[in-house]
Design a protein around this motif. Structure first.
Motif, PDB file in Angstrom:
ATOM      1  N   ALA A   1       0.722  -1.153  -0.057  1.00 16.53           N
ATOM      2  CA  ALA A   1       0.015  -0.077   0.484  1.00 16.53           C
ATOM      3  C   ALA A   1       0.999   1.412  -0.285  1.00 16.53           C
ATOM      4  CB  ALA A   1      -0.913   0.229   1.372  1.00 16.53           C
ATOM      5  N   LEU A   2       1.952   1.530   0.912  1.00 15.48           N
ATOM      6  CA  LEU A   2       2.913   2.587   0.671  1.00 15.48           C
ATOM      7  C   LEU A   2       3.202   2.458  -0.719  1.00 15.48           C
ATOM      8  CD1 LEU A   2       4.127   2.379   4.362  1.00 15.48           C
ATOM      9  CD2 LEU A   2       2.754   3.964   3.622  1.00 15.48           C
TER      10      LEU A   2
ATOM     11  N   MET B   1       3.123   0.943  -3.529  1.00 18.16           N
ATOM     12  CA  MET B   1       1.583   2.048  -4.521  1.00 18.16           C
ATOM     13  C   MET B   1       0.749   3.232  -4.023  1.00 18.16           C
ATOM     14  SD  MET B   1       0.848  -0.499  -7.035  1.00 18.16           S
ATOM     15  CE  MET B   1       1.781  -1.913  -7.221  1.00 18.16           C
ATOM     16  N   LEU B   2       0.681   4.590  -3.373  1.00 18.76           N
ATOM     17  CA  LEU B   2       0.653   4.988  -3.023  1.00 18.76           C
ATOM     18  C   LEU B   2       1.242   6.137  -3.155  1.00 18.76           C
ATOM     19  CD1 LEU B   2      -2.162   6.752  -1.546  1.00 18.76           C
ATOM     20  CD2 LEU B   2      -1.248   6.361   0.714  1.00 18.76           C
ATOM     21  N   SER B   3       2.497   5.880  -3.199  1.00 20.99           N
ATOM     22  CA  SER B   3       4.074   6.469  -3.018  1.00 20.99           C
ATOM     23  C   SER B   3       3.878   6.782  -4.190  1.00 20.99           C
ATOM     24  CB  SER B   3       5.381   6.663  -2.160  1.00 20.99           C
ATOM     25  OG  SER B   3       5.827   5.640  -2.524  1.00 20.99           O
TER      26      SER B   3
ATOM     27  N   GLY C   1       1.887   6.817  -7.012  1.00 20.61           N
ATOM     28  CA  GLY C   1       0.471   6.406  -7.342  1.00 20.61           C
ATOM     29  C   GLY C   1       0.424   8.440  -6.777  1.00 20.61           C
ATOM     30  N   VAL C   2       0.949   8.891  -6.063  1.00 18.51           N
ATOM     31  CA  VAL C   2       0.843  10.691  -6.465  1.00 18.51           C
ATOM     32  C   VAL C   2       2.421  10.853  -6.735  1.00 18.51           C
ATOM     33  CG1 VAL C   2       1.418  11.911  -4.479  1.00 18.51           C
ATOM     34  CG2 VAL C   2      -0.360  10.249  -3.000  1.00 18.51           C
TER      35      VAL C   2
ATOM     36  N   GLY D   1      -1.655   6.398 -11.659  1.00 17.30           N
ATOM     37  CA  GLY D   1      -2.293   6.485 -10.532  1.00 17.30           C
ATOM     38  C   GLY D   1      -3.228   7.132  -9.746  1.00 17.30           C
TER      39      GLY D   1
ATOM     40  N   LYS E   1      -4.193   3.220  -8.833  1.00 19.04           N
ATOM     41  CA  LYS E   1      -3.162   2.782  -7.909  1.00 19.04           C
ATOM     42  C   LYS E   1      -3.652   3.720  -6.964  1.00 19.04           C
ATOM     43  CE  LYS E   1       1.201   2.386  -9.991  1.00 19.04           C
ATOM     44  NZ  LYS E   1       2.660   3.129  -9.759  1.00 19.04           N
ATOM     45  N   PHE E   2      -4.792   4.890  -6.116  1.00 15.45           N
ATOM     46  CA  PHE E   2      -4.658   5.478  -5.570  1.00 15.45           C
ATOM     47  C   PHE E   2      -5.885   4.085  -5.202  1.00 15.45           C
ATOM     48  CE2 PHE E   2      -8.347   8.346  -3.299  1.00 15.45           C
ATOM     49  CZ  PHE E   2      -7.407   8.265  -2.109  1.00 15.45           C
TER      50      PHE E   2
ATOM     51  N   VAL F   1      -5.441   1.043  -3.510  1.00 16.36           N
ATOM     52  CA  VAL F   1      -4.759   0.563  -2.186  1.00 16.36           C
ATOM     53  C   VAL F   1      -6.184   0.895  -1.728  1.00 16.36           C
ATOM     54  CG1 VAL F   1      -3.851   1.794  -0.420  1.00 16.36           C
ATOM     55  CG2 VAL F   1      -2.581   1.610  -2.860  1.00 16.36           C
ATOM     56  N   LEU F   2      -7.421   1.761  -1.335  1.00 16.70           N
ATOM     57  CA  LEU F   2      -7.806   1.951  -0.959  1.00 16.70           C
ATOM     58  C   LEU F   2      -9.532   0.785  -1.340  1.00 16.70           C
ATOM     59  CD1 LEU F   2      -9.996   5.123  -1.888  1.00 16.70           C
ATOM     60  CD2 LEU F   2      -8.967   4.379   0.507  1.00 16.70           C
TER      61      LEU F   2
END
Length: 130
Positions: free
Chosen positions: A17-18, A20-22, A24-25, A55, A58-59, A62-63
Protein backbone atom coordinates in the motif's frame (compact mmCIF):
# COMPACT_ATOMS: atom_id res chain seq x y z
CA UNK A 1 -5.36 -18.26 9.66
CA UNK A 2 -2.25 -18.65 11.75
CA UNK A 3 -0.68 -15.72 13.54
CA UNK A 4 2.44 -16.10 11.36
CA UNK A 5 0.39 -15.86 8.14
CA UNK A 6 -1.53 -12.87 9.47
CA UNK A 7 1.75 -11.06 10.25
CA UNK A 8 3.15 -11.87 6.79
CA UNK A 9 -0.08 -10.65 5.19
CA UNK A 10 -0.16 -7.34 7.03
CA UNK A 11 3.55 -6.59 6.56
CA UNK A 12 3.34 -7.30 2.82
CA UNK A 13 0.03 -5.43 2.47
CA UNK A 14 1.19 -2.32 4.32
CA UNK A 15 4.43 -2.15 2.31
CA UNK A 16 2.47 -2.75 -0.90
CA UNK A 17 0.00 0.00 0.00
CA UNK A 18 2.79 2.45 0.86
CA UNK A 19 4.65 1.65 -2.36
CA UNK A 20 1.60 1.94 -4.58
CA UNK A 21 0.39 5.06 -2.81
CA UNK A 22 3.77 6.83 -3.01
CA UNK A 23 4.26 6.02 -6.70
CA UNK A 24 0.63 6.91 -7.38
CA UNK A 25 1.11 10.34 -5.79
CA UNK A 26 4.26 10.91 -7.87
CA UNK A 27 2.27 9.98 -10.97
CA UNK A 28 -0.78 12.08 -10.10
CA UNK A 29 1.34 15.17 -9.45
CA UNK A 30 3.42 14.41 -12.54
CA UNK A 31 6.76 14.83 -10.82
CA UNK A 32 9.52 15.48 -13.34
CA UNK A 33 12.15 13.07 -12.06
CA UNK A 34 12.08 9.95 -9.96
CA UNK A 35 10.61 6.49 -10.27
CA UNK A 36 7.43 6.71 -12.33
CA UNK A 37 7.68 10.44 -13.02
CA UNK A 38 7.35 12.31 -16.32
CA UNK A 39 10.96 11.66 -17.40
CA UNK A 40 10.60 7.94 -16.70
CA UNK A 41 7.28 7.55 -18.50
CA UNK A 42 8.59 9.37 -21.58
CA UNK A 43 11.73 7.20 -21.53
CA UNK A 44 9.52 4.10 -21.51
CA UNK A 45 7.58 5.39 -24.52
CA UNK A 46 4.22 6.11 -22.88
CA UNK A 47 2.20 9.35 -23.15
CA UNK A 48 2.33 11.65 -20.12
CA UNK A 49 -1.44 11.39 -19.53
CA UNK A 50 -0.85 7.72 -18.67
CA UNK A 51 0.56 8.96 -15.34
CA UNK A 52 -2.84 10.30 -14.29
CA UNK A 53 -4.58 7.04 -15.18
CA UNK A 54 -2.02 4.92 -13.30
CA UNK A 55 -2.01 7.25 -10.30
CA UNK A 56 -5.79 7.11 -9.92
CA UNK A 57 -5.87 3.33 -10.37
CA UNK A 58 -3.13 2.83 -7.78
CA UNK A 59 -4.93 5.05 -5.26
CA UNK A 60 -8.23 3.20 -5.79
CA UNK A 61 -6.44 -0.16 -5.64
CA UNK A 62 -4.83 0.69 -2.31
CA UNK A 63 -8.20 1.71 -0.86
CA UNK A 64 -9.76 -1.51 -2.13
CA UNK A 65 -7.05 -3.78 -0.73
CA UNK A 66 -7.10 -2.09 2.70
CA UNK A 67 -10.83 -1.76 3.37
CA UNK A 68 -12.73 -4.79 4.70
CA UNK A 69 -15.18 -6.81 2.61
CA UNK A 70 -15.62 -6.58 -1.18
CA UNK A 71 -13.55 -9.71 -1.94
CA UNK A 72 -14.31 -9.69 -5.67
CA UNK A 73 -13.21 -6.07 -5.95
CA UNK A 74 -10.02 -7.00 -4.07
CA UNK A 75 -9.28 -9.68 -6.66
CA UNK A 76 -9.55 -7.03 -9.36
CA UNK A 77 -7.26 -4.67 -7.42
CA UNK A 78 -4.62 -7.38 -6.97
CA UNK A 79 -4.93 -8.27 -10.67
CA UNK A 80 -4.50 -4.61 -11.58
CA UNK A 81 -1.39 -4.31 -9.42
CA UNK A 82 -0.04 -7.53 -10.97
CA UNK A 83 -0.62 -6.30 -14.53
CA UNK A 84 0.74 -2.82 -13.81
CA UNK A 85 3.93 -4.14 -12.23
CA UNK A 86 4.59 -6.84 -14.83
CA UNK A 87 3.97 -4.20 -17.51
CA UNK A 88 6.43 -1.86 -15.82
CA UNK A 89 9.05 -4.60 -15.51
CA UNK A 90 8.80 -5.58 -19.16
CA UNK A 91 8.75 -1.93 -20.27
CA UNK A 92 12.02 -1.36 -18.41
CA UNK A 93 13.52 -4.52 -19.90
CA UNK A 94 12.39 -3.52 -23.42
CA UNK A 95 14.11 -0.14 -23.13
CA UNK A 96 17.32 -1.71 -21.83
CA UNK A 97 17.12 -0.30 -18.30
CA UNK A 98 19.38 -1.63 -15.58
CA UNK A 99 18.29 -3.92 -12.76
CA UNK A 100 18.36 -0.93 -10.39
CA UNK A 101 15.58 0.71 -12.41
CA UNK A 102 13.60 -2.55 -12.60
CA UNK A 103 13.90 -3.38 -8.88
CA UNK A 104 11.10 -1.10 -7.50
CA UNK A 105 8.53 -2.64 -9.86
CA UNK A 106 9.82 -6.13 -9.09
CA UNK A 107 9.57 -5.49 -5.35
CA UNK A 108 5.98 -4.22 -5.69
CA UNK A 109 5.15 -7.29 -7.80
CA UNK A 110 6.53 -9.60 -5.10
CA UNK A 111 4.60 -7.72 -2.39
CA UNK A 112 1.42 -8.01 -4.49
CA UNK A 113 1.82 -11.77 -4.80
CA UNK A 114 2.67 -12.25 -1.11
CA UNK A 115 -0.23 -10.06 0.05
CA UNK A 116 -2.66 -11.86 -2.28
CA UNK A 117 -1.45 -15.32 -1.25
CA UNK A 118 -1.62 -14.70 2.52
CA UNK A 119 -4.89 -12.71 2.55
CA UNK A 120 -7.40 -13.83 5.19
CA UNK A 121 -10.40 -15.99 4.23
CA UNK A 122 -12.83 -13.07 4.60
CA UNK A 123 -10.87 -11.24 1.87
CA UNK A 124 -11.10 -14.11 -0.61
CA UNK A 125 -13.75 -14.81 -3.20
CA UNK A 126 -15.66 -17.96 -2.30
CA UNK A 127 -17.13 -19.77 -5.25
CA UNK A 128 -20.60 -21.27 -4.87
CA UNK A 129 -19.53 -24.78 -5.97
CA UNK A 130 -16.86 -25.17 -3.30
Amino acid sequence: MTKRNKIIYWIATIWLALGMLSTGVVQLFRAKAGQGGVDSIIHLGYPVYFLTIMGIWKFLGVLTVLIPKFPLLKEWAYAGFFFAMTGAIFSHIATGDSVIEIFPSLLLLILTIVSWYFRPADRKVILANQ
